[in-house]
Design a protein around this motif. Structure first.
Motif, mmCIF file in Angstrom:
data_model
loop_
_atom_site.group_PDB
_atom_site.id
_atom_site.type_symbol
_atom_site.label_atom_id
_atom_site.label_comp_id
_atom_site.label_asym_id
_atom_site.label_seq_id
_atom_site.Cartn_x
_atom_site.Cartn_y
_atom_site.Cartn_z
ATOM 1 N N GLU A 23 -1.245 -6.192 -11.226
ATOM 2 C CA GLU A 23 -2.695 -6.299 -11.363
ATOM 3 C C GLU A 23 -3.195 -5.355 -12.439
ATOM 4 N N VAL A 27 -5.468 -6.381 -15.771
ATOM 5 C CA VAL A 27 -6.734 -5.797 -16.190
ATOM 6 C C VAL A 27 -6.623 -5.238 -17.597
ATOM 7 N N ASN A 314 -8.765 -0.111 -8.912
ATOM 8 C CA ASN A 314 -9.181 -1.496 -9.045
ATOM 9 C C ASN A 314 -8.337 -2.408 -8.160
ATOM 10 N N SER A 318 -9.957 -4.510 -5.132
ATOM 11 C CA SER A 318 -9.970 -5.917 -5.529
ATOM 12 C C SER A 318 -10.044 -6.884 -4.354
ATOM 13 N N GLN A 323 -14.012 -13.555 -6.388
ATOM 14 C CA GLN A 323 -13.550 -13.830 -7.748
ATOM 15 C C GLN A 323 -14.718 -13.811 -8.719
ATOM 16 N N LYS A 326 -15.474 -10.221 -9.580
ATOM 17 C CA LYS A 326 -14.466 -9.654 -10.468
ATOM 18 C C LYS A 326 -14.615 -10.167 -11.902
#
Length: 475
Positions: A23, A27, A314, A318, A323, A326
Protein backbone atom coordinates in the motif's frame (compact mmCIF):
# COMPACT_ATOMS: atom_id res chain seq x y z
CA UNK A 1 12.81 16.42 11.22
CA UNK A 2 16.42 15.26 11.57
CA UNK A 3 17.83 12.08 10.10
CA UNK A 4 18.31 10.66 13.59
CA UNK A 5 14.64 11.14 14.46
CA UNK A 6 13.52 9.61 11.18
CA UNK A 7 15.70 6.57 11.80
CA UNK A 8 14.31 6.17 15.31
CA UNK A 9 10.73 6.31 14.04
CA UNK A 10 11.61 3.94 11.22
CA UNK A 11 12.72 1.35 13.77
CA UNK A 12 9.61 1.81 15.91
CA UNK A 13 7.16 1.31 13.06
CA UNK A 14 9.14 -1.25 11.11
CA UNK A 15 6.74 -4.10 11.78
CA UNK A 16 3.79 -2.03 10.60
CA UNK A 17 5.56 -0.92 7.44
CA UNK A 18 6.55 -4.47 6.46
CA UNK A 19 2.92 -5.52 6.59
CA UNK A 20 1.75 -2.60 4.46
CA UNK A 21 4.61 -2.30 2.00
CA UNK A 22 2.42 -2.75 -1.04
CA UNK A 23 0.00 0.00 0.00
CA UNK A 24 2.93 2.31 0.74
CA UNK A 25 4.30 1.73 -2.75
CA UNK A 26 0.88 2.41 -4.22
CA UNK A 27 0.56 5.78 -2.47
CA UNK A 28 4.14 6.69 -3.38
CA UNK A 29 3.66 5.73 -7.02
CA UNK A 30 0.44 7.74 -7.28
CA UNK A 31 2.22 10.76 -5.81
CA UNK A 32 5.10 10.38 -8.27
CA UNK A 33 2.66 10.09 -11.18
CA UNK A 34 1.06 13.40 -10.22
CA UNK A 35 4.49 15.05 -10.16
CA UNK A 36 5.45 13.51 -13.52
CA UNK A 37 2.26 14.77 -15.14
CA UNK A 38 2.90 18.23 -13.73
CA UNK A 39 6.47 18.22 -15.08
CA UNK A 40 5.14 17.29 -18.54
CA UNK A 41 2.68 20.17 -18.41
CA UNK A 42 5.51 22.54 -17.52
CA UNK A 43 7.57 21.36 -20.48
CA UNK A 44 4.87 22.53 -22.89
CA UNK A 45 5.75 26.17 -22.40
CA UNK A 46 9.40 27.07 -22.85
CA UNK A 47 8.77 30.72 -23.68
CA UNK A 48 10.04 33.02 -20.90
CA UNK A 49 7.20 35.48 -21.42
CA UNK A 50 5.20 36.46 -18.33
CA UNK A 51 1.58 35.52 -18.29
CA UNK A 52 -1.28 36.23 -15.94
CA UNK A 53 -2.31 33.17 -13.96
CA UNK A 54 -5.80 31.94 -14.67
CA UNK A 55 -7.58 30.46 -11.68
CA UNK A 56 -8.40 26.86 -12.39
CA UNK A 57 -8.67 23.57 -10.58
CA UNK A 58 -7.10 20.24 -11.43
CA UNK A 59 -9.98 18.25 -10.02
CA UNK A 60 -13.66 18.12 -10.83
CA UNK A 61 -16.57 17.87 -8.46
CA UNK A 62 -19.97 16.56 -9.44
CA UNK A 63 -22.55 19.17 -10.29
CA UNK A 64 -25.47 19.80 -7.95
CA UNK A 65 -27.71 21.12 -10.72
CA UNK A 66 -30.65 18.82 -11.43
CA UNK A 67 -30.14 19.25 -15.17
CA UNK A 68 -26.62 17.82 -14.87
CA UNK A 69 -27.62 14.68 -12.96
CA UNK A 70 -27.81 11.33 -14.68
CA UNK A 71 -31.22 9.72 -14.94
CA UNK A 72 -30.58 7.17 -12.16
CA UNK A 73 -29.24 9.96 -9.93
CA UNK A 74 -32.36 12.09 -10.41
CA UNK A 75 -34.54 9.06 -9.67
CA UNK A 76 -32.57 8.30 -6.50
CA UNK A 77 -32.88 11.92 -5.38
CA UNK A 78 -36.64 11.92 -5.95
CA UNK A 79 -37.03 8.61 -4.12
CA UNK A 80 -35.02 9.91 -1.16
CA UNK A 81 -37.09 13.09 -1.05
CA UNK A 82 -40.28 11.02 -1.01
CA UNK A 83 -39.00 8.85 1.87
CA UNK A 84 -37.83 11.91 3.78
CA UNK A 85 -41.12 13.78 3.28
CA UNK A 86 -43.07 10.77 4.54
CA UNK A 87 -40.76 10.29 7.52
CA UNK A 88 -40.88 13.93 8.61
CA UNK A 89 -44.66 14.26 8.25
CA UNK A 90 -45.07 10.88 9.95
CA UNK A 91 -42.85 12.02 12.80
CA UNK A 92 -40.52 9.06 12.16
CA UNK A 93 -37.14 10.76 11.84
CA UNK A 94 -35.98 10.48 15.43
CA UNK A 95 -36.10 7.48 17.73
CA UNK A 96 -39.08 7.54 20.09
CA UNK A 97 -37.98 8.18 23.66
CA UNK A 98 -40.05 6.03 25.98
CA UNK A 99 -39.48 5.97 29.76
CA UNK A 100 -38.81 2.58 31.32
CA UNK A 101 -41.79 1.03 33.16
CA UNK A 102 -42.24 -1.76 35.70
CA UNK A 103 -44.47 -4.73 34.81
CA UNK A 104 -47.35 -3.38 36.94
CA UNK A 105 -47.12 0.04 35.34
CA UNK A 106 -46.96 -1.54 31.90
CA UNK A 107 -50.21 -3.52 32.49
CA UNK A 108 -52.03 -0.49 33.86
CA UNK A 109 -50.79 1.56 30.98
CA UNK A 110 -52.08 -0.82 28.31
CA UNK A 111 -55.73 0.08 28.89
CA UNK A 112 -55.01 3.78 29.08
CA UNK A 113 -52.95 3.60 25.90
CA UNK A 114 -55.87 2.06 24.00
CA UNK A 115 -58.19 4.77 25.24
CA UNK A 116 -55.75 7.53 24.42
CA UNK A 117 -54.73 6.14 21.03
CA UNK A 118 -57.55 7.80 19.14
CA UNK A 119 -56.90 11.16 20.80
CA UNK A 120 -53.16 10.82 20.16
CA UNK A 121 -53.72 10.14 16.48
CA UNK A 122 -55.87 13.25 16.18
CA UNK A 123 -53.16 15.35 17.80
CA UNK A 124 -50.28 13.75 15.89
CA UNK A 125 -50.27 16.39 13.17
CA UNK A 126 -49.79 19.11 15.77
CA UNK A 127 -46.70 17.35 17.15
CA UNK A 128 -44.97 16.93 13.80
CA UNK A 129 -41.77 18.96 13.52
CA UNK A 130 -41.61 20.20 9.94
CA UNK A 131 -38.68 22.47 10.75
CA UNK A 132 -36.04 19.73 10.87
CA UNK A 133 -32.86 21.04 9.30
CA UNK A 134 -29.16 20.34 9.00
CA UNK A 135 -26.36 22.91 8.53
CA UNK A 136 -29.04 25.59 8.37
CA UNK A 137 -30.87 23.92 5.46
CA UNK A 138 -34.52 22.83 5.97
CA UNK A 139 -34.96 19.17 5.06
CA UNK A 140 -38.69 18.96 4.34
CA UNK A 141 -38.67 18.59 0.52
CA UNK A 142 -42.08 20.18 0.00
CA UNK A 143 -40.75 23.48 1.37
CA UNK A 144 -38.77 23.78 -1.86
CA UNK A 145 -35.64 25.19 -0.21
CA UNK A 146 -32.80 25.55 -2.72
CA UNK A 147 -30.16 23.85 -0.59
CA UNK A 148 -32.20 20.73 0.27
CA UNK A 149 -31.25 18.89 -2.92
CA UNK A 150 -27.58 19.79 -2.41
CA UNK A 151 -27.59 18.30 1.10
CA UNK A 152 -29.45 15.15 0.05
CA UNK A 153 -27.08 14.62 -2.86
CA UNK A 154 -24.18 14.56 -0.40
CA UNK A 155 -25.74 11.66 1.49
CA UNK A 156 -26.61 9.88 -1.76
CA UNK A 157 -23.08 10.20 -3.12
CA UNK A 158 -21.63 8.97 0.14
CA UNK A 159 -23.73 5.81 -0.29
CA UNK A 160 -23.32 5.42 -4.05
CA UNK A 161 -26.92 6.54 -4.69
CA UNK A 162 -28.40 3.66 -2.72
CA UNK A 163 -31.53 5.37 -1.45
CA UNK A 164 -32.20 3.19 1.60
CA UNK A 165 -28.58 3.42 2.76
CA UNK A 166 -28.50 7.19 2.24
CA UNK A 167 -31.79 7.60 4.12
CA UNK A 168 -30.52 5.56 7.08
CA UNK A 169 -27.29 7.54 7.09
CA UNK A 170 -29.22 10.81 7.19
CA UNK A 171 -31.45 9.57 10.03
CA UNK A 172 -28.43 8.43 12.06
CA UNK A 173 -26.72 11.76 11.49
CA UNK A 174 -29.80 13.70 12.62
CA UNK A 175 -30.15 11.45 15.68
CA UNK A 176 -26.47 11.93 16.55
CA UNK A 177 -26.73 15.72 16.14
CA UNK A 178 -29.75 15.79 18.43
CA UNK A 179 -28.18 13.62 21.14
CA UNK A 180 -24.83 15.44 20.99
CA UNK A 181 -26.41 18.93 20.81
CA UNK A 182 -24.43 19.73 17.69
CA UNK A 183 -26.73 22.57 16.65
CA UNK A 184 -25.54 24.58 19.66
CA UNK A 185 -21.88 23.54 19.49
CA UNK A 186 -20.75 26.84 17.98
CA UNK A 187 -21.75 28.60 21.21
CA UNK A 188 -19.48 26.40 23.32
CA UNK A 189 -15.90 27.10 24.37
CA UNK A 190 -14.14 23.81 23.73
CA UNK A 191 -10.45 23.15 24.38
CA UNK A 192 -9.11 26.69 23.79
CA UNK A 193 -5.58 25.26 24.02
CA UNK A 194 -6.17 23.60 20.63
CA UNK A 195 -6.65 26.88 18.76
CA UNK A 196 -3.16 26.58 17.25
CA UNK A 197 -3.90 23.07 15.93
CA UNK A 198 -6.29 24.18 13.16
CA UNK A 199 -7.61 27.33 11.53
CA UNK A 200 -9.59 28.51 8.50
CA UNK A 201 -7.65 30.66 6.03
CA UNK A 202 -8.65 31.76 2.54
CA UNK A 203 -10.25 29.88 -0.34
CA UNK A 204 -9.10 27.68 -3.21
CA UNK A 205 -9.40 28.49 -6.91
CA UNK A 206 -13.10 27.52 -6.91
CA UNK A 207 -14.07 29.31 -3.73
CA UNK A 208 -13.88 26.36 -1.33
CA UNK A 209 -12.87 27.53 2.16
CA UNK A 210 -9.51 26.09 3.25
CA UNK A 211 -8.87 24.59 6.67
CA UNK A 212 -5.27 24.07 7.82
CA UNK A 213 -4.63 21.32 10.38
CA UNK A 214 -1.25 21.67 12.10
CA UNK A 215 -0.28 18.30 13.59
CA UNK A 216 3.16 19.54 14.60
CA UNK A 217 1.75 21.38 17.63
CA UNK A 218 1.26 17.99 19.28
CA UNK A 219 5.04 17.64 19.45
CA UNK A 220 4.59 19.61 22.68
CA UNK A 221 4.08 17.00 25.40
CA UNK A 222 2.04 19.46 27.46
CA UNK A 223 -0.46 20.09 24.62
CA UNK A 224 -0.44 16.41 23.70
CA UNK A 225 -1.54 15.44 27.21
CA UNK A 226 -4.19 18.18 27.27
CA UNK A 227 -5.66 16.80 24.06
CA UNK A 228 -5.23 13.03 24.44
CA UNK A 229 -4.17 12.38 28.05
CA UNK A 230 -7.27 10.36 28.97
CA UNK A 231 -10.61 9.20 27.57
CA UNK A 232 -12.46 12.34 28.66
CA UNK A 233 -9.89 14.60 26.99
CA UNK A 234 -10.08 12.57 23.80
CA UNK A 235 -13.87 13.01 23.82
CA UNK A 236 -13.34 16.76 24.15
CA UNK A 237 -10.88 16.63 21.26
CA UNK A 238 -13.51 14.95 19.07
CA UNK A 239 -16.09 17.55 20.05
CA UNK A 240 -13.60 20.32 19.27
CA UNK A 241 -13.01 18.73 15.86
CA UNK A 242 -16.77 18.68 15.18
CA UNK A 243 -16.99 22.32 16.22
CA UNK A 244 -14.20 23.18 13.77
CA UNK A 245 -16.11 21.36 11.03
CA UNK A 246 -19.27 23.29 11.86
CA UNK A 247 -17.33 26.57 11.68
CA UNK A 248 -16.11 25.60 8.23
CA UNK A 249 -19.63 24.72 7.09
CA UNK A 250 -20.74 28.21 8.09
CA UNK A 251 -18.52 29.49 5.26
CA UNK A 252 -20.04 27.18 2.62
CA UNK A 253 -22.64 28.03 0.01
CA UNK A 254 -25.08 25.12 0.01
CA UNK A 255 -26.79 26.15 -3.21
CA UNK A 256 -26.53 24.21 -6.53
CA UNK A 257 -23.79 26.41 -7.96
CA UNK A 258 -22.03 27.26 -4.70
CA UNK A 259 -18.82 26.05 -3.08
CA UNK A 260 -20.43 23.43 -0.87
CA UNK A 261 -17.33 21.64 0.44
CA UNK A 262 -14.03 22.39 2.17
CA UNK A 263 -10.37 21.90 1.36
CA UNK A 264 -8.43 20.27 4.20
CA UNK A 265 -4.67 20.91 4.31
CA UNK A 266 -2.96 18.64 6.83
CA UNK A 267 0.56 19.75 7.78
CA UNK A 268 2.49 16.77 9.19
CA UNK A 269 5.73 18.65 9.86
CA UNK A 270 7.06 17.67 13.32
CA UNK A 271 3.95 15.57 13.97
CA UNK A 272 4.46 12.91 16.69
CA UNK A 273 3.55 10.16 14.24
CA UNK A 274 1.81 6.79 14.57
CA UNK A 275 3.97 5.61 17.47
CA UNK A 276 1.76 7.74 19.74
CA UNK A 277 -1.08 5.40 20.61
CA UNK A 278 -3.48 8.09 21.86
CA UNK A 279 -3.07 10.22 18.74
CA UNK A 280 -3.64 7.19 16.54
CA UNK A 281 -6.82 6.29 18.43
CA UNK A 282 -8.16 9.83 18.30
CA UNK A 283 -7.35 10.11 14.60
CA UNK A 284 -9.25 6.92 13.77
CA UNK A 285 -12.24 8.04 15.88
CA UNK A 286 -12.26 11.48 14.24
CA UNK A 287 -12.11 9.97 10.75
CA UNK A 288 -15.04 7.67 11.48
CA UNK A 289 -17.09 10.41 13.13
CA UNK A 290 -16.58 12.89 10.31
CA UNK A 291 -17.09 10.31 7.58
CA UNK A 292 -20.37 9.12 9.13
CA UNK A 293 -21.86 12.55 9.85
CA UNK A 294 -20.31 15.03 7.40
CA UNK A 295 -20.56 13.31 4.00
CA UNK A 296 -19.10 14.96 0.92
CA UNK A 297 -18.13 18.12 2.79
CA UNK A 298 -14.44 17.81 1.92
CA UNK A 299 -13.40 18.32 -1.71
CA UNK A 300 -9.73 17.50 -1.15
CA UNK A 301 -7.58 16.23 1.73
CA UNK A 302 -4.08 17.53 1.06
CA UNK A 303 -1.24 16.16 3.20
CA UNK A 304 1.92 18.26 3.15
CA UNK A 305 5.38 17.90 4.68
CA UNK A 306 4.73 14.17 4.63
CA UNK A 307 7.42 12.17 6.51
CA UNK A 308 8.34 8.51 6.16
CA UNK A 309 5.87 7.25 8.75
CA UNK A 310 2.84 8.73 6.91
CA UNK A 311 2.77 5.79 4.54
CA UNK A 312 2.51 3.38 7.47
CA UNK A 313 -0.21 5.50 9.10
CA UNK A 314 -2.09 5.70 5.80
CA UNK A 315 -2.17 1.91 5.68
CA UNK A 316 -3.52 1.78 9.23
CA UNK A 317 -6.38 4.24 8.67
CA UNK A 318 -7.14 3.13 5.13
CA UNK A 319 -9.65 0.45 6.24
CA UNK A 320 -11.70 3.18 7.93
CA UNK A 321 -12.05 5.18 4.72
CA UNK A 322 -14.40 4.71 1.80
CA UNK A 323 -12.85 4.45 -1.66
CA UNK A 324 -14.43 7.79 -2.50
CA UNK A 325 -12.72 9.44 0.49
CA UNK A 326 -9.37 7.92 -0.41
CA UNK A 327 -9.65 9.24 -3.97
CA UNK A 328 -9.60 12.78 -2.58
CA UNK A 329 -6.19 12.38 -0.91
CA UNK A 330 -3.20 14.35 -2.19
CA UNK A 331 0.29 13.77 -0.77
CA UNK A 332 3.28 16.17 -0.87
CA UNK A 333 6.77 15.68 0.48
CA UNK A 334 8.45 18.77 2.07
CA UNK A 335 10.17 19.82 -1.16
CA UNK A 336 6.86 19.87 -3.07
CA UNK A 337 4.60 21.74 -0.61
CA UNK A 338 4.18 25.02 -2.51
CA UNK A 339 4.03 23.32 -5.89
CA UNK A 340 1.28 20.98 -4.69
CA UNK A 341 -0.80 23.68 -3.00
CA UNK A 342 -0.65 25.80 -6.16
CA UNK A 343 -2.53 23.09 -8.06
CA UNK A 344 -5.59 23.87 -5.96
CA UNK A 345 -5.09 27.24 -4.23
CA UNK A 346 -4.12 30.59 -5.83
CA UNK A 347 -0.72 31.85 -4.62
CA UNK A 348 -2.33 34.98 -3.17
CA UNK A 349 -4.46 32.73 -0.93
CA UNK A 350 -1.60 30.48 0.27
CA UNK A 351 -0.02 31.57 3.61
CA UNK A 352 3.48 32.97 3.23
CA UNK A 353 5.03 30.21 5.38
CA UNK A 354 3.84 27.71 2.76
CA UNK A 355 5.40 29.68 -0.08
CA UNK A 356 2.40 31.86 -0.96
CA UNK A 357 1.76 35.61 -0.83
CA UNK A 358 -0.88 35.73 1.90
CA UNK A 359 0.25 37.56 5.03
CA UNK A 360 -1.69 38.14 8.21
CA UNK A 361 -3.46 41.53 8.35
CA UNK A 362 -1.92 42.53 5.02
CA UNK A 363 -3.86 44.96 2.83
CA UNK A 364 -1.12 46.15 0.44
CA UNK A 365 -2.84 44.63 -2.59
CA UNK A 366 -6.45 44.77 -1.40
CA UNK A 367 -8.75 46.75 -3.71
CA UNK A 368 -5.90 48.34 -5.66
CA UNK A 369 -5.19 48.60 -9.37
CA UNK A 370 -2.82 45.97 -10.68
CA UNK A 371 -1.72 43.42 -8.17
CA UNK A 372 -2.74 40.44 -10.28
CA UNK A 373 -0.32 37.51 -10.11
CA UNK A 374 1.83 36.80 -13.17
CA UNK A 375 4.02 33.84 -13.98
CA UNK A 376 7.37 33.52 -15.68
CA UNK A 377 9.20 30.34 -16.73
CA UNK A 378 13.01 30.59 -16.74
CA UNK A 379 14.97 27.99 -18.67
CA UNK A 380 17.86 26.16 -17.03
CA UNK A 381 21.05 28.23 -17.04
CA UNK A 382 19.36 31.38 -18.36
CA UNK A 383 18.63 34.84 -16.95
CA UNK A 384 15.38 36.82 -17.09
CA UNK A 385 14.27 40.20 -15.84
CA UNK A 386 10.97 41.58 -14.60
CA UNK A 387 10.45 45.30 -15.14
CA UNK A 388 8.04 47.32 -13.00
CA UNK A 389 7.38 50.83 -14.38
CA UNK A 390 7.58 53.73 -11.91
CA UNK A 391 6.62 56.87 -13.79
CA UNK A 392 5.11 58.86 -10.94
CA UNK A 393 7.56 60.58 -8.61
CA UNK A 394 6.94 59.93 -4.91
CA UNK A 395 5.01 56.69 -5.39
CA UNK A 396 5.90 53.60 -3.39
CA UNK A 397 6.29 50.35 -5.29
CA UNK A 398 5.35 47.12 -3.52
CA UNK A 399 6.07 43.67 -4.92
CA UNK A 400 5.90 39.99 -4.01
CA UNK A 401 8.00 37.36 -5.74
CA UNK A 402 8.52 33.64 -5.30
CA UNK A 403 10.52 31.05 -7.24
CA UNK A 404 9.46 27.44 -6.81
CA UNK A 405 12.45 25.56 -5.46
CA UNK A 406 14.59 28.74 -5.76
CA UNK A 407 18.30 27.83 -6.38
CA UNK A 408 18.69 31.07 -8.33
CA UNK A 409 20.69 34.28 -8.10
CA UNK A 410 18.46 37.31 -7.47
CA UNK A 411 18.91 41.10 -7.37
CA UNK A 412 16.78 44.27 -7.46
CA UNK A 413 17.70 47.62 -9.05
CA UNK A 414 15.99 50.91 -9.80
CA UNK A 415 16.93 52.29 -13.22
CA UNK A 416 16.05 56.00 -13.69
CA UNK A 417 14.62 57.20 -17.02
CA UNK A 418 17.18 60.01 -17.08
CA UNK A 419 20.35 58.47 -18.50
CA UNK A 420 22.41 60.94 -16.46
CA UNK A 421 21.11 59.51 -13.16
CA UNK A 422 22.67 56.58 -11.36
CA UNK A 423 21.16 53.13 -11.04
CA UNK A 424 20.15 52.41 -7.45
CA UNK A 425 20.79 48.97 -5.99
CA UNK A 426 17.68 48.02 -4.02
CA UNK A 427 18.95 44.56 -3.12
CA UNK A 428 22.39 43.22 -3.92
CA UNK A 429 22.61 40.08 -5.96
CA UNK A 430 22.70 36.95 -3.86
CA UNK A 431 22.18 33.22 -4.25
CA UNK A 432 18.81 32.02 -2.98
CA UNK A 433 18.73 28.51 -1.53
CA UNK A 434 15.93 26.00 -2.00
CA UNK A 435 14.44 26.82 1.41
CA UNK A 436 13.89 30.53 0.75
CA UNK A 437 10.42 31.97 1.27
CA UNK A 438 8.58 34.54 -0.85
CA UNK A 439 10.10 38.03 -1.10
CA UNK A 440 8.16 41.18 -0.16
CA UNK A 441 9.89 44.49 -0.74
CA UNK A 442 9.10 48.19 -1.25
CA UNK A 443 10.80 51.16 -2.91
CA UNK A 444 9.87 54.86 -2.92
CA UNK A 445 10.69 56.65 -6.17
CA UNK A 446 12.27 60.11 -6.26
CA UNK A 447 12.35 60.27 -10.06
CA UNK A 448 10.70 58.44 -12.99
CA UNK A 449 12.19 55.10 -13.93
CA UNK A 450 11.65 51.39 -13.57
CA UNK A 451 12.38 48.69 -11.06
CA UNK A 452 14.28 45.74 -12.55
CA UNK A 453 14.21 42.33 -10.87
CA UNK A 454 16.89 40.01 -12.26
CA UNK A 455 16.70 36.24 -11.81
CA UNK A 456 19.50 33.96 -12.95
CA UNK A 457 18.61 30.28 -13.00
CA UNK A 458 21.64 28.44 -11.65
CA UNK A 459 20.08 25.00 -11.74
CA UNK A 460 19.71 22.38 -14.44
CA UNK A 461 15.91 22.65 -14.39
CA UNK A 462 13.53 25.32 -15.56
CA UNK A 463 12.12 27.50 -12.80
CA UNK A 464 8.62 28.83 -12.25
CA UNK A 465 8.45 32.42 -11.00
CA UNK A 466 5.30 33.98 -9.53
CA UNK A 467 5.11 37.70 -8.87
CA UNK A 468 2.79 40.67 -8.44
CA UNK A 469 3.28 44.39 -7.88
CA UNK A 470 1.36 47.56 -7.19
CA UNK A 471 2.08 51.21 -6.51
CA UNK A 472 0.89 53.39 -3.65
CA UNK A 473 0.59 56.83 -5.18
CA UNK A 474 1.76 59.88 -3.26
CA UNK A 475 -0.91 62.18 -1.83
Amino acid sequence: MTVEVVKAEETQVAEVVVGVEEETKKVTNESEQVVEVDEKVKELDDEPKPKVIEKSSSYKEESNYLSDLKEFERKALNDLKAKLEEAILGNNIYKKEEPKKTEAEAKEGEEKEKEEEIVAQECEEEKVDTGISIWGVPLLPSKGTEGTDVVLLKFLRAREFKVTDAFEMLKKTLQWRKEANIDSILDEEISPDLSSAAYMNGVDSKGHPVCYNIFGVFESEDLYQKAFGNEEKRKQFLRWRCQLMEKGIQKLDLSPGGASSLIQVNDLKNSPGPVKKELRMATNQAIQLLQDNYPELVAKNIFINVPFWYYALNALISPFLTQRSKSKFVVARPAKVTETLLKYIPVEEIPVHYGGFKRENDFEFYGKEGGSVSELIIKAGSTNTIEIPALEVGSTLVWDLAVLGWEVSYKEEFVPTDEGSYTIIVQKGKKMGSQEGPIRNTFRTNEPGKLVLTIENLSSRKKRVLYRHTANKSC
